[in-house]
Structures are given as structure tokens and as C-alpha cells.
Design a protein around this motif. Structure first.
Motif, PDB file in Angstrom:
ATOM      1  N   GLY A  44       0.820  -1.205   0.000  1.00  0.00           N
ATOM      2  CA  GLY A  44       0.000   0.000   0.000  1.00  0.00           C
ATOM      3  C   GLY A  44       0.851   1.250   0.000  1.00  0.00           C
ATOM      4  O   GLY A  44       0.524   2.250  -0.643  1.00  0.00           O
ATOM      5  N   HIS A  45       1.969   1.211   0.730  1.00  0.00           N
ATOM      6  CA  HIS A  45       2.870   2.365   0.772  1.00  0.00           C
ATOM      7  C   HIS A  45       3.462   2.659  -0.611  1.00  0.00           C
ATOM      8  O   HIS A  45       3.619   3.822  -0.992  1.00  0.00           O
ATOM      9  N   GLN A  55       0.792   4.239  -2.698  1.00  0.00           N
ATOM     10  CA  GLN A  55       0.623   5.608  -2.209  1.00  0.00           C
ATOM     11  C   GLN A  55       1.724   6.525  -2.732  1.00  0.00           C
ATOM     12  O   GLN A  55       1.463   7.652  -3.182  1.00  0.00           O
ATOM     13  N   THR A 102       1.064   7.377  -6.396  1.00  0.00           N
ATOM     14  CA  THR A 102      -0.023   8.332  -6.623  1.00  0.00           C
ATOM     15  C   THR A 102       0.377   9.730  -6.164  1.00  0.00           C
ATOM     16  O   THR A 102      -0.014  10.727  -6.785  1.00  0.00           O
ATOM     17  N   ARG A 103       1.156   9.826  -5.097  1.00  0.00           N
ATOM     18  CA  ARG A 103       1.585  11.149  -4.625  1.00  0.00           C
ATOM     19  C   ARG A 103       2.425  11.876  -5.673  1.00  0.00           C
ATOM     20  O   ARG A 103       2.370  13.093  -5.786  1.00  0.00           O
ATOM     21  N   PHE A 140      -4.540   3.202   1.091  1.00  0.00           N
ATOM     22  CA  PHE A 140      -3.416   4.086   1.424  1.00  0.00           C
ATOM     23  C   PHE A 140      -3.488   5.400   0.643  1.00  0.00           C
ATOM     24  O   PHE A 140      -3.445   6.475   1.239  1.00  0.00           O
ATOM     25  N   PRO A 141      -3.599   5.374  -0.688  1.00  0.00           N
ATOM     26  CA  PRO A 141      -3.751   6.657  -1.390  1.00  0.00           C
ATOM     27  C   PRO A 141      -5.089   7.329  -1.125  1.00  0.00           C
ATOM     28  O   PRO A 141      -5.166   8.573  -1.097  1.00  0.00           O
ATOM     29  N   GLN A 189      -6.647   7.555   1.617  1.00  0.00           N
ATOM     30  CA  GLN A 189      -6.558   8.260   2.905  1.00  0.00           C
ATOM     31  C   GLN A 189      -5.675   9.503   2.863  1.00  0.00           C
ATOM     32  O   GLN A 189      -5.544  10.202   3.879  1.00  0.00           O
ATOM     33  N   ASP A 190      -5.116   9.815   1.717  1.00  0.00           N
ATOM     34  CA  ASP A 190      -4.165  10.925   1.625  1.00  0.00           C
ATOM     35  C   ASP A 190      -4.802  12.303   1.638  1.00  0.00           C
ATOM     36  O   ASP A 190      -4.103  13.303   1.814  1.00  0.00           O
ATOM     37  N   CYS A 220      -6.984   9.404  -7.593  1.00  0.00           N
ATOM     38  CA  CYS A 220      -5.906   9.938  -6.763  1.00  0.00           C
ATOM     39  C   CYS A 220      -4.750  10.457  -7.621  1.00  0.00           C
ATOM     40  O   CYS A 220      -4.139  11.492  -7.306  1.00  0.00           O
ATOM     41  N   TRP A 249      -0.783  13.747   5.096  1.00  0.00           N
ATOM     42  CA  TRP A 249       0.428  12.982   4.831  1.00  0.00           C
ATOM     43  C   TRP A 249       1.282  12.850   6.094  1.00  0.00           C
ATOM     44  O   TRP A 249       1.904  11.810   6.315  1.00  0.00           O
ATOM     45  N   ASN A 306      -6.304  -0.160   8.515  1.00  0.00           N
ATOM     46  CA  ASN A 306      -7.180   0.726   7.765  1.00  0.00           C
ATOM     47  C   ASN A 306      -8.461   1.068   8.513  1.00  0.00           C
ATOM     48  O   ASN A 306      -9.063   2.105   8.257  1.00  0.00           O
TER      49      ASN A 306
END
Length: 516
Positions: free
Chosen positions: A163-164, A167, A170-171, A199-200, A202-203, A239, A257, A374
Motif C-alpha cells: 500500500g505504501h 501511495q 499516486t503522490r 493508502f492513497p 486516505q491521503d 488519486c 500525509w 485501515n
């Protein structure tokens, strides 16, 4: 047979199935031929569902509802039509188009609404949303502009995806890397993909970001586990687009973040057993007002603290839902006329209360089906998302016309007043009558039936189905002493949105021989 040759052969078979299922004459009249399903490089297709998916994309709008009703008369289930519509939507828009992803988010609510209607009217919400779906697909460009392509055209990641990692991609708005990661886990169980996609999601606090993820999860049960990655890729694409806009406009990194990992670590929530403590009515009310009045970081901290104290996660979800409803019931309405039917004083569509309620519902539901990490993270972000919006509404509750109904004890009369007030676009009277009906102990079903008719017939600025479903779910899950306020909010929103019938609705009623 070589792979590419086999793929082209299967695509032609699929298009032939579509022509065969419609009949050559009708297919020709509709402009559908084997050419429409020709498999260009990387095109995403859906096996046995492909003919029906193609029908949703290619059928001319003026023939669509008759074709769908013929399918229903021939034994096709409503859930199958919704499934095909969802796949056509996901393939075409991939989370990129505002009307497109709003329509996707309305599909499963429309199916749920159909189960509450008499048998002769059950197809109405389905036809309404599928009409919007096909209309927007064709405006967007149909098969020539499909966003989602086959993942097997990408080289899979060698390392085990996390997930990281998703994320991080996508960031940076790294579309290729994000798609490679999704490709590498396409064959994993849906639950595992879903937890990584969170993960993304929730950003940032964005209602479309979270509701799209939740409605995609619900659609997996409807459409099948084999399409989980396709459905969840919409959220990843959303995202990515959001990050692209942020980077192009030079906006700062979202506060979440840093804040979310800080709170998870500070309160030692990762790996902590899920709590079982329950608050009484006063405790829930106070937590809801905390979320309503606080800024976002304060609300996130309050949620993390409550989780650390061992309270059951859904207690936070319930308080978020009540706080979101407070936003709706304190909203003075739009300060000026906006696009379409969003006139001064209206609260439907993308209003602070409706958006907050839909978002709180999604975060609450995601927390209930996610892994431990999560669950904790979704509720912290959900509290953050719900809070910080009270400056946009009145500190005191928006006044209802209580004096007009306080002397009425006849429940049937109050239902008539509610319906008449909705048709008169009198939000204050509709909400007051709904509240008085509840005070007298009225059964919720007759009031839901009154308001369901408007959620079915009205456009609602793309939100009618979604918000109706939010209210039915939150009413069912909220403690009895507090649940009625959700119906009061729905009565107000119904009166706000009345007067703009959904495109295609009257045609559907005429074809089905039912009253509009």
C-alpha cells in the motif's frame, strides 16, 4: 493460434454475441456491429459480460430504455444490468470524469432503491441511472476514449507490492508506476487489493475520493471478484489525477500525509486490538459536537484518542454521521443561484451537509470491512474530513416551520404535508412535518416511501440516489434516540431538489405504463 490472434478472434466472437443477442436488424438500427467490439491493442474486455457492456456504451440514447426493458422482459435481472453499466462506466471514465464517476457512485444505490419499490416500478431507478450512464459515456467519446486499458499489457512489478508503494506512486502522479503496481496484484483477493488502495485514498479529504472507493467495493460483490482490480483502479486513477492537479498548480502537500502516521504512532494504534467499549447517548452526542465544532486536526486527534481508549470503532463512525447531519440541519443554503437547479437557499447536490454525510457514510463503511490498520486510519481521516466545516453553516440550527405542524397529531396528515411541502420546495415545512411525524412515533417506512419517490424521479444534481442510500443506511445503524434526524435531513434535501425531473424518467414511466 498466437495470443494476439486469439485475442482478436475472441473479440470478434464477443461482438458477434452482441449482434446475435439483439438480432441483426435491431443491431443495425442501433448502429452496433462487429466493428464496435474490435479489440484494439490493450482494450479491456469483460468476457461473457462484454456484449451487455458494449450495449450500454453503443446503444443510441433514444432507443436505450426500450432495449433495456426488452432485456428485462426477456429475463435479464436488474442487478445484471447495473453490473454491465458499472463495467462500461469504469472502462470509459476510469475515475476521470466528474459526471462519470458520480454516475458510477449512483449505480448500486439505484439497485438498492429498486428493492424498496412496488414490483411494477422497480426498474425505474435502474433505467434512470443507466440512461445517465450511457448519455455521459457517449458524450465522453465512448469506446474511442476509454481510460482503463488491460493491465496485462504492462510489465508486472517484481517486488511484492505494498500500500505504501502505491501511495508513493499516486503522490508523485506516476501513472505508469501506479498501473504497474495494480497489474502486479490484479490476481490477488479483492480484500487485499482494497486494503492497499486505501493508502492513497486516505491521503486527502475529498468526498469523491472516498465514496468512489466505497461504491467500487460494493460493486465487486455485484460484478464478481475477477473484476475487483478494474473497479478499484478507478480510485487509484482519481488519486493520480488529484496529485497531477496539485503538482501543476503548486499546491502544498496535504496535511494528512504527516498527521495520519503521527497519530497512528502517537496513540500506538497499529496492531492494537479493536476496542469494544460503547458510549451512551450523551457520549455520542458530545463526540458528534466535537467533530462538528473542531478544526480538522483536532477532530482527527479526538478520534485517535477514543480509539486508543478502547471504544468500538463504529462509535466514532456513528458520531461522524451525526456531525455530518448537523452540518446539513445548520446549513442556511446556497447564498446565490448556481448552475442548473442549484438556486439560492438550496441544499441538495454538492452542498456541505450532503457531501459530509456521504463521506462520513463511506469512511464508516470502509472502516467496517478493512484490516486493522485501515479501520483505525479510515476513522481518523473520516473525523478529519467531517470536521472543519462548521464555519460554512449557522452556529444555531436552521429554523423549521414547527409552529405549522406542532398541533397536528394525525400521522397520515403529516405524511401528506411532507409530500406537499416537497412538491412546493418548502424545505422548512417538509423537514418540520417529518420531524413531527417521528415525534408521534410514526413508522419510518411510509415516510421513506414518500421520499423515495422523489429520489427516484428527480435529478438531484447527481446526488439523489447516493444521498438517499446514505440516509437509509445511517438511519438503520444509528441508535433509536438519534436516528430520526437523518430522515428530517432527507425531507429537507428532497424539497430542495424537487422540480428538476431526471432526464429519461418520464420516458421510462411511459414505456412501463406507470404514473410519473
Amino acid at each position: 493460434m498466437q495470443f494476439d490472434d486469439r485475442r482478436r478472434f475472441l473479440a470478434k466472437v464477443g461482438s458477434g454475441m452482441l449482434v446475435g443477442s439483439l438480432g441483426a436488424s435491431l443491431a443495425g438500427d442501433l448502429g452496433i456491429s462487429s466493428a464496435c467490439a474490435e479489440d484494439h491493442d490493450g482494450r479491456l474486455t469483460f468476457g461473457d459480460m462484454e456484449p451487455l457492456v458494449a450495449l450500454m456504451q453503443e446503444t443510441p440514447l433514444n432507443r436505450l430504455q426500450r432495449v433495456l426493458l426488452d432485456r428485462i422482459d426477456g429475463g435479464t435481472e436488474l442487478r445484471t444490468l447495473i453490473a454491465a453499466g458499472a463495467l462500461a462506466n469504469a472502462r470509459t471514465f476510469g475515475g476521470h470524469d466528474y459526471v462519470g464517476f458520480h454516475t458510477f457512485m449512483a449505480l448500486s444505490p439505484a439497485l438498492e432503491m429498486s428493492t424498496e419499490l412496488p414490483s411494477e416500478r422497480r426498474a425505474l431507478p435502474i433505467l434512470k441511472v443507466l440512461y445517465r450512464n450511457t448519455d455521459r459515456i457517449q458524450q465522453f467519446g465512448g469506446s474511442s476514449r476509454e481510460v482503463l486499458k488491460r493491465l496485462d499489457t504492462l510489465k508486472h512489478e517484481g517486488a511484492r507490492p505494498t500500500g505504501h508503494a502505491l501511495q508513493a506512486a499516486t503522490r508523485k502522479a506516476d501513472v505508469e508506476q501506479a498501473e504497474r503496481i495494480m497489474a502486479s496484484m490484479a490476481d490477488q483477493p479483492a480484500q487485499r487489493i482494497f486494503n492497499k488502495v486505501q493508502f492513497p485514498v486516505q491521503d486527502d479529504a475529498n468526498v469523491h475520493r472516498v465514496v468512489l472507493a466505497w461504491r467500487a467495493w460494493l460493486a465487486i460483490d455485484l460484478i464478481g471478484q475477477q473484476h475487483a482490480s478494474t473497479l478499484l483502479r478507478q480510485s487509484v486513477q482519481f488519486c493520480l489525477q488529484d496529485s497531477k492537479n496539485r503538482l501543476e498548480k503548486g499546491r502544498p502537500d496535504p496535511e494528512l500525509w504527516v498527521l495520519l502516521p503521527k497519530l497512528l504512532d502517537q496513540y500506538k494504534l497499529i496492531g492494537k486490538p479493536v476496542g469494544t467499549r460503547r458510549g451512551d447517548d450523551q457520549w455520542i452526542e458530545e463526540l458528534a459536537w466535537t467533530f462538528f465544532r473542531s478544526n480538522r486536526s483536532q477532530a482527527a486527534d479526538a478520534a485517535a484518542q477514543v480509539l486508543a481508549e478502547g471504544y468500538e470503532p463504529d462509535q466514532i463512525g456513528e458520531a461522524m454521521s451525526i456531525a455530518a447531519n448537523l452540518l446539513l440541519l445548520h446549513d442556511p443554503g446556497r447564498s446565490r443561484d448556481q448552475d442548473g437547479d442549484k438556486v439560492k437557499g438550496s441544499v441538495h447536490g454538492a452542498s456541505v451537509g450532503v457531501h459530509a454525510s456521504d463521506a462520513a457514510n463511506a469512511w464508516r463503511n470502509i472502516a467496517a470491512v478493512s484490516d486493522q490498520r485501515n479501520t483505525m486510519a479510515s476513522l481518523i481521516v473520516g473525523a478529519y474530513h467531517t470536521a472543519g466545516q462548521s464555519p460554512h453553516v449557522r452556529p444555531e440550527r436552521w429554523p423549521l416551520k414547527q409552529d405549522a405542524v406542532e398541533a397536528i397529531d394525525d400521522q397520515s396528515e403529516l405524511l401528506k404535508i411532507t409530500e406537499g411541502a416537497v412538491r412546493g420546495r418548502d424545505q422548512a415545512l417538509a423537514a418540520a412535518a417529518a420531524q413531527r411525524y417521528g415525534e408521534l412515533g410514526g413508522s419510518p417506512r411510509p415516510l421513506f416511501d414518500v421520499l423515495l419517490s422523489f429520489a427516484t424521479s428527480q435529478d438531484g444534481a447527481l446526488h439523489a440516489e447516493k444521498y438517499y442510500r446514505t440516509v437509509t443506511e445511517e438511519f438503520a445503524k444509528t441508535r433509536p434516540s438519534m436516528r430520526w434526524r437523518h430522515l428530517v435531513g432527507l425531507a429537507r434535501v428532497s424539497a430542495s431538489e424537487y422540480g428538476t425531473p431526471a432526464p429519461g424518467y418520464e420516458e421510462a414511466c411511459e414505456l412501463m405504463n406507470v404514473d410519473a
